[in-house]
Design an enzyme around this catalytic site. Structure first.
Site, short mmCIF file in Angstrom:
data_model
loop_
_atom_site.label_atom_id
_atom_site.label_comp_id
_atom_site.label_asym_id
_atom_site.label_seq_id
_atom_site.Cartn_x
_atom_site.Cartn_y
_atom_site.Cartn_z
N CYS A 54 0.80 -1.22 0.00
CA CYS A 54 0.00 0.00 0.00
C CYS A 54 0.84 1.27 0.00
O CYS A 54 0.49 2.25 -0.68
CB CYS A 54 -0.98 0.00 1.18
N ASP A 79 -8.42 3.29 -3.33
CA ASP A 79 -7.40 2.43 -2.73
C ASP A 79 -6.91 1.42 -3.76
O ASP A 79 -7.67 0.55 -4.20
CB ASP A 79 -8.00 1.70 -1.52
N HIS A 126 -2.02 1.28 7.26
CA HIS A 126 -2.49 1.23 5.87
C HIS A 126 -2.62 2.63 5.30
O HIS A 126 -3.21 3.52 5.93
CB HIS A 126 -3.83 0.50 5.78
#
Length: 267
Positions: A67, A119, A105
Site C-alpha cells: 500500500c 485504494d 495502511h
C-alpha cells in the site's frame, strides 16, 4: 518521473482528465496491471516509502508493491492529471481493536464530484472508487461498504459471499508519507509481521481476483473459488509470471523458507 511512462506501464490509452470516469479508468488500469506483492520483504530487501522509489520499482522495473508504494504512486499520477488528492491513514483490524495501534495502511481521498475513497493497495477487492463517508458498493465478487462508526471514525469493509469481512478504520485526517515510516520499518523487520511470515501477491482482473498466500493460490470469479497448492519453486515462479506478470527468479532461492512458513501457518 514521467506521467506518460506511468500510463504506458498501466496500459492506459485514454486522454487523462480530472473527472470521475478517468479516475475509475486509471484505478482499474493500475489494479489490473500492477499487483500487490511483498516479494522484496520476503527476500529481506528494504522497501522505502518515498514515491520516487515506488516509481522506479513499478514503472521502470515492472514490479508491484504494497500500500505504501502503490497508493503513493497512484496519488502522484492523479495529482499530475489534476485531481485533488489527500493521503489518509487506516488501522487494519476488526471491531475497532486496531485503533490504538499505529496506522498500518495508506489509502487516498480524492475529491471528484464528491469525496471518494480510493485504494489501489488493499489487495484488489475495490475496482472503482466509493463514497468516503457512507456507502455500499457491489463490485463482484465483493461487497464493499463504508460505515460511520463513532467519534469521527469510519470503517471500510470488504466481504465475499458467505465470508468474514476484512476492514480498516480511519478518520478524515490527512497525513504525509513520513507518517508511515516507522510502521513500514516495523512490518518489514518484526518477525511476527504477516509481511515477513507469508509471501503475498494479489491481482485484480476484470472478471476475477487472484490471491497468492504462501503456497496457496486462490482464484475468485463468477463461478466461485478455485484453490491450488504450489508444490515446487518452479510452480511458484510460473504462478508469479503467468498470474501476476512478475519476473523475480531470485524468489526461488528462498523456496524452502516459504514452504516451511506455509507449513507452520497452515499445516
Amino acid at each position: 518521473m514521467n506521467l506518460d511512462h506511468y500510463l504506458n506501464r498501466i496500459r492506459f490509452t485514454g486522454d487523462p482528465r480530472p473527472d470521475r470516469s478517468t479516475l475509475t479508468a486509471l484505478m482499474q488500469a493500475q489494479l489490473q496491471t500492477v499487483p500487490f506483492e511483498n516479494l522484496d520483504q520476503q527476500l529481506g530487501i528494504p522497501v522505502p516509502t518515498d514515491v520516487e522509489s515506488a516509481y522506479t520499482k513499478v514503472v521502470d522495473n515492472h514490479r508491484g508493491g504494497w500500500c505504501f508504494e502503490l497508493n503513493a504512486l497512484f496519488r502522484w499520477a492523479l495529482t499530475e492529471v489534476g485531481f485533488e488528492v489527500q493521503t489518509l491513514a487506516g488501522h487494519v483490524g476488526d471491531n475497532g481493536e486496531s485503533r490504538t495501534a499505529p496506522a498500518d495502511h495508506m489509502f487516498l481521498r480524492v475529491d471528484c464530484e464528491e469525496p471518494l475513497l480510493v485504494d489501489t493497495g488493499f489487495g484488489g477487492s475495490m475496482i472503482e472508487p466509493i463514497s468516503l463517508f457512507q456507502a455500499t458498493s457491489h463490485q463482484p465478487p465483493y461487497t464493499l461498504s463504508v460505515t460511520d462508526e463513532d467519534n469521527g471514525w469510519f470503517r471500510f469493509s470488504e466481504q465475499l459471499p458467505g465470508g468474514e469481512p476484512t476492514s480498516f478504520d480511519y478518520k478524515l485526517i490527512s497525513v504525509d508519507d513520513i507518517h508511515f515510516d516507522e510502521i513500514s520499518k516495523s512490518l518489514q523487520t518484526d518477525e511476527t509481521s504477516s509481511f515477513r511470515r507469508m509471501l503475498k501477491a494479489q491481482r485484480r482482473y476484470s472478471d476475477r481476483h487472484i490471491i497468492l498466500r504462501g503456497c496457496i493460490k486462490r482464484t475468485i470469479g463468477p463461478q466461485g473459488m478455485n484453490e491450488q497448492v504450489l508444490t515446487s519453486s518452479k510452480a511458484l515462479l510460473d504462478c508469479l509470471q503467468d498470474d501476476f506478470n512478475l519476473d523475480v527468479p531470485e524468489i526461488a532461492s528462498i523456496w524452502s523458507k516459504i514452504n516451511n512458513r506455509h507449513a507452520e501457518l497452515f499445516g
